[in-house]
Design a protein around this motif. Structure first.
Motif, PDB file in Angstrom:
ATOM      1  N   LYS A  96       0.830  -1.202   0.000  1.00 19.62           N
ATOM      2  CA  LYS A  96       0.000   0.000   0.000  1.00 19.62           C
ATOM      3  C   LYS A  96       0.862   1.249   0.000  1.00 19.62           C
ATOM      4  O   LYS A  96       0.610   2.210  -0.755  1.00 19.62           O
ATOM      5  N   LYS A  97       1.918   1.252   0.816  1.00 20.34           N
ATOM      6  CA  LYS A  97       2.798   2.415   0.905  1.00 20.34           C
ATOM      7  C   LYS A  97       3.548   2.643  -0.405  1.00 20.34           C
ATOM      8  O   LYS A  97       3.733   3.780  -0.848  1.00 20.34           O
ATOM      9  N   SER A  98       3.964   1.552  -1.040  1.00 23.40           N
ATOM     10  CA  SER A  98       4.785   1.660  -2.241  1.00 23.40           C
ATOM     11  C   SER A  98       3.975   1.932  -3.494  1.00 23.40           C
ATOM     12  O   SER A  98       4.466   2.571  -4.423  1.00 23.40           O
ATOM     13  N   THR A  99       2.748   1.432  -3.546  1.00 23.88           N
ATOM     14  CA  THR A  99       1.968   1.512  -4.783  1.00 23.88           C
ATOM     15  C   THR A  99       0.696   2.343  -4.683  1.00 23.88           C
ATOM     16  O   THR A  99       0.116   2.688  -5.712  1.00 23.88           O
ATOM     17  N   GLY A 100       0.243   2.624  -3.458  1.00 22.18           N
ATOM     18  CA  GLY A 100      -1.002   3.357  -3.310  1.00 22.18           C
ATOM     19  C   GLY A 100      -2.236   2.502  -3.469  1.00 22.18           C
ATOM     20  O   GLY A 100      -3.358   2.995  -3.371  1.00 22.18           O
ATOM     21  N   MET A 101      -2.066   1.200  -3.714  1.00 23.00           N
ATOM     22  CA  MET A 101      -3.175   0.277  -3.883  1.00 23.00           C
ATOM     23  C   MET A 101      -3.080  -0.817  -2.823  1.00 23.00           C
ATOM     24  O   MET A 101      -1.988  -1.191  -2.400  1.00 23.00           O
ATOM     25  N   THR A 102      -4.237  -1.327  -2.402  1.00 24.99           N
ATOM     26  CA  THR A 102      -4.213  -2.495  -1.528  1.00 24.99           C
ATOM     27  C   THR A 102      -3.934  -3.731  -2.373  1.00 24.99           C
ATOM     28  O   THR A 102      -4.099  -3.719  -3.602  1.00 24.99           O
ATOM     29  N   LEU A 103      -3.519  -4.798  -1.725  1.00 24.41           N
ATOM     30  CA  LEU A 103      -3.296  -6.051  -2.442  1.00 24.41           C
ATOM     31  C   LEU A 103      -4.565  -6.504  -3.145  1.00 24.41           C
ATOM     32  O   LEU A 103      -4.535  -6.926  -4.307  1.00 24.41           O
ATOM     33  N   ASN A 104      -5.699  -6.420  -2.442  1.00 23.91           N
ATOM     34  CA  ASN A 104      -6.963  -6.863  -3.043  1.00 23.91           C
ATOM     35  C   ASN A 104      -7.336  -6.012  -4.250  1.00 23.91           C
ATOM     36  O   ASN A 104      -7.816  -6.530  -5.265  1.00 23.91           O
ATOM     37  N   ASP A 105      -7.124  -4.683  -4.149  1.00 22.76           N
ATOM     38  CA  ASP A 105      -7.434  -3.799  -5.275  1.00 22.76           C
ATOM     39  C   ASP A 105      -6.597  -4.166  -6.496  1.00 22.76           C
ATOM     40  O   ASP A 105      -7.080  -4.180  -7.634  1.00 22.76           O
ATOM     41  N   TYR A 106      -5.321  -4.457  -6.247  1.00 22.93           N
ATOM     42  CA  TYR A 106      -4.409  -4.761  -7.350  1.00 22.93           C
ATOM     43  C   TYR A 106      -4.776  -6.083  -8.026  1.00 22.93           C
ATOM     44  O   TYR A 106      -4.841  -6.169  -9.257  1.00 22.93           O
ATOM     45  N   VAL A 107      -5.017  -7.117  -7.215  1.00 21.47           N
ATOM     46  CA  VAL A 107      -5.420  -8.411  -7.769  1.00 21.47           C
ATOM     47  C   VAL A 107      -6.723  -8.262  -8.537  1.00 21.47           C
ATOM     48  O   VAL A 107      -6.891  -8.806  -9.636  1.00 21.47           O
ATOM     49  N   ASN A 108      -7.649  -7.491  -7.971  1.00 22.56           N
ATOM     50  CA  ASN A 108      -8.943  -7.300  -8.628  1.00 22.56           C
ATOM     51  C   ASN A 108      -8.795  -6.553  -9.944  1.00 22.56           C
ATOM     52  O   ASN A 108      -9.469  -6.867 -10.933  1.00 22.56           O
ATOM     53  N   LEU A 109      -7.892  -5.553  -9.968  1.00 19.91           N
ATOM     54  CA  LEU A 109      -7.639  -4.820 -11.206  1.00 19.91           C
ATOM     55  C   LEU A 109      -7.106  -5.748 -12.284  1.00 19.91           C
ATOM     56  O   LEU A 109      -7.528  -5.686 -13.443  1.00 19.91           O
ATOM     57  N   MET A 110      -6.188  -6.640 -11.917  1.00 24.26           N
ATOM     58  CA  MET A 110      -5.641  -7.596 -12.869  1.00 24.26           C
ATOM     59  C   MET A 110      -6.745  -8.499 -13.408  1.00 24.26           C
ATOM     60  O   MET A 110      -6.855  -8.721 -14.623  1.00 24.26           O
ATOM     61  N   ARG A 111      -7.554  -9.035 -12.521  1.00 19.97           N
ATOM     62  CA  ARG A 111      -8.604  -9.972 -12.928  1.00 19.97           C
ATOM     63  C   ARG A 111      -9.649  -9.301 -13.815  1.00 19.97           C
ATOM     64  O   ARG A 111     -10.052  -9.850 -14.847  1.00 19.97           O
ATOM     65  N   LEU A 112     -10.086  -8.120 -13.414  1.00 18.71           N
ATOM     66  CA  LEU A 112     -11.119  -7.436 -14.185  1.00 18.71           C
ATOM     67  C   LEU A 112     -10.590  -6.972 -15.540  1.00 18.71           C
ATOM     68  O   LEU A 112     -11.311  -7.020 -16.538  1.00 18.71           O
ATOM     69  N   SER A 113      -9.340  -6.532 -15.583  1.00 16.97           N
ATOM     70  CA  SER A 113      -8.755  -6.131 -16.858  1.00 16.97           C
ATOM     71  C   SER A 113      -8.647  -7.319 -17.802  1.00 16.97           C
ATOM     72  O   SER A 113      -8.932  -7.214 -19.000  1.00 16.97           O
ATOM     73  N   TYR A 114      -8.244  -8.444 -17.258  1.00 17.50           N
ATOM     74  CA  TYR A 114      -8.148  -9.671 -18.057  1.00 17.50           C
ATOM     75  C   TYR A 114      -9.546 -10.059 -18.565  1.00 17.50           C
ATOM     76  O   TYR A 114      -9.721 -10.408 -19.743  1.00 17.50           O
ATOM     77  N   ALA A 115     -10.545  -9.977 -17.687  1.00 13.93           N
ATOM     78  CA  ALA A 115     -11.911 -10.332 -18.075  1.00 13.93           C
ATOM     79  C   ALA A 115     -12.442  -9.390 -19.156  1.00 13.93           C
ATOM     80  O   ALA A 115     -13.104  -9.832 -20.111  1.00 13.93           O
ATOM     81  N   GLN A 116     -12.160  -8.086 -19.018  1.00  9.71           N
ATOM     82  CA  GLN A 116     -12.599  -7.136 -20.035  1.00  9.71           C
ATOM     83  C   GLN A 116     -12.000  -7.474 -21.404  1.00  9.71           C
ATOM     84  O   GLN A 116     -12.690  -7.423 -22.423  1.00  9.71           O
ATOM     85  N   ALA A 117     -10.713  -7.812 -21.403  1.00 11.37           N
ATOM     86  CA  ALA A 117     -10.066  -8.166 -22.672  1.00 11.37           C
ATOM     87  C   ALA A 117     -10.716  -9.397 -23.278  1.00 11.37           C
ATOM     88  O   ALA A 117     -10.919  -9.464 -24.501  1.00 11.37           O
ATOM     89  N   MET A 118     -11.053 -10.383 -22.452  1.00 12.11           N
ATOM     90  CA  MET A 118     -11.708 -11.596 -22.948  1.00 12.11           C
ATOM     91  C   MET A 118     -13.096 -11.277 -23.515  1.00 12.11           C
ATOM     92  O   MET A 118     -13.486 -11.810 -24.558  1.00 12.11           O
ATOM     93  N   LEU A 119     -13.817 -10.420 -22.829  1.00 10.40           N
ATOM     94  CA  LEU A 119     -15.153 -10.058 -23.302  1.00 10.40           C
ATOM     95  C   LEU A 119     -15.076  -9.321 -24.641  1.00 10.40           C
ATOM     96  O   LEU A 119     -15.977  -9.437 -25.483  1.00 10.40           O
ATOM     97  N   MET A 120     -14.009  -8.581 -24.851  1.00 12.68           N
ATOM     98  CA  MET A 120     -13.858  -7.803 -26.076  1.00 12.68           C
ATOM     99  C   MET A 120     -13.458  -8.659 -27.268  1.00 12.68           C
ATOM    100  O   MET A 120     -13.822  -8.357 -28.399  1.00 12.68           O
ATOM    101  N   ARG A 121     -12.701  -9.734 -27.032  1.00  8.73           N
ATOM    102  CA  ARG A 121     -12.153 -10.473 -28.169  1.00  8.73           C
ATOM    103  C   ARG A 121     -12.646 -11.904 -28.299  1.00  8.73           C
ATOM    104  O   ARG A 121     -12.443 -12.522 -29.345  1.00  8.73           O
ATOM    105  N   ASP A 122     -13.244 -12.476 -27.240  1.00  9.42           N
ATOM    106  CA  ASP A 122     -13.656 -13.875 -27.275  1.00  9.42           C
ATOM    107  C   ASP A 122     -15.174 -14.008 -27.234  1.00  9.42           C
ATOM    108  O   ASP A 122     -15.884 -13.099 -26.818  1.00  9.42           O
ATOM    109  N   ASP A 123     -15.640 -15.184 -27.645  1.00  9.83           N
ATOM    110  CA  ASP A 123     -17.072 -15.470 -27.602  1.00  9.83           C
ATOM    111  C   ASP A 123     -17.427 -16.450 -26.483  1.00  9.83           C
ATOM    112  O   ASP A 123     -18.536 -16.984 -26.457  1.00  9.83           O
TER     113      ASP A 123
END
Length: 304
Positions: free
Chosen positions: A221-248
């Motif tokens: 949190k001190k180094s990045t400004g994000m909590t661990l959960n926020d960061y993991v969630n950002l990774m997961r949601l970004s990955y999911a968005q990319a899948m929704l955009m390109r996959d069926d």
């Protein structure tokens, strides 16, 4: 003092717009310290040279070089030529996951490697200037074209000679990188990059970094400004968005493949970030320009 004007990173060194595409073209300011942002950074050196200190290696980019690195690890533009002009952008994870790069290259980038190619040509300065203008135009169609053309340009790197750093040489300590906490953050980022699609929590992350869970959360949190959960969630949601955009694939399949334990958890998290359901996002994104939807700054929701 040398009389130069310096760029002052935010107090915690973090850029707070992880879901927003940011393009730039101009003469950068030398940084006083390292910074961090949860996007992939693209640098094209239009003129002059730039020197970066990364976590664990350093790199000098010269005129005509095109470089790509994960901004989620501390990096520091600590020196550059007086005539330095660079172009590029901070690419949100959703677009990074859309890239058709060799899988090993994508994985190495997420773990802190720097990709650099000298195989550029006279069209690159023109294109980067146009992409910057399009991204800043306020026109969603132009912004979408800028994203798509930039992704295609990055994907073409695989067909030309390129290098993956680090080189085996140490980074001098001039006070900009915290050499106590930085390696811990690097280990945390590496573990999350490799395992975010699995069921992981702060304890798993701390064990992988060989530190106490509370210390892991505090340091991150001190180094990045994000909590661990926020960061993991950002990774997961970004990955999911990319899948929704390109996959069926079905929404359920994408939810599970992105690391969410249930469809209800995925829908709740997705709606909180995107303001819409995954199904509606897929329908909308395929019916209008991508950038108009994915380039929104949603970071304030987590008070990053």
């Amino acid at each position: 003092m040398d009389g130069r004007v310096y760029y002052e990173p935010l107090v915690d060194g973090v850029e707070r717009l992880p879901t927003e595409l940011q393009m730039f073209h101009g003469a950068p300011l030398i940084m006083r310290a390292a910074h961090w942002h949860a996007q992939v950074e693209i640098n094209f050196i239009v003129r002059g040279w730039a020197h970066y200190k990364m976590s664990g290696h350093e790199a000098t980019f010269s005129q005509g070089d095109l470089a790509l690195f994960w901004g989620g690890q501390p990096h520091w533009l600590d020196e550059g030529s007086e005539d330095l002009v660079y172009a590029g952008g901070h690419l949100p994870l959703v677009h990074f996951f859309r890239l058709r790069l060799p899988s090993d290259v994508q994985a190495k980038l997420m773990k802190g490697a720097t990709l650099v190619t000298h195989a550029t040509d006279a069209s690159d300065p023109i294109n980067f200037a146009r992409w910057n203008a399009y991204a800043r135009s306020g026109d969603s169609i132009k912004a979408s074209l800028a994203v798509d053309e930039l992704l295609l340009r990055i994907e073409r790197i695989r067909f030309s000679p390129y290098s993956l750093l680090p080189e085996l040489r140490a980074v001098e300590d001039n006070g900009g990188l915290d050499h106590h906490t930085s390696p811990i953050v690097v280990r945390i980022c590496e573990y999350i990059a490799e395992n975010f699609r699995e069921e992981i929590d702060s304890i798993d992350i701390a064990v992988a970094a060989d530190i106490h869970p509370k210390y892991a959360m505090t340091v991150f949190k001190k180094s990045t400004g994000m909590t661990l959960n926020d960061y993991v969630n950002l990774m997961r949601l970004s990955y999911a968005q990319a899948m929704l955009m390109r996959d069926d694939a079905s929404v359920l399949t994408i939810a599970m493949d992105s690391g969410f334990g249930s469809l209800s958890a995925f829908n709740k998290s997705f709606r909180k970030v995107a303001g819409t359901s995954p199904s509606d996002f897929r329908r909308d994104v395929r019916g209008r320009p991508v950038a108009a939807i994915t380039a929104r700054d949603l970071a304030h929701r987590a008070a990053l």
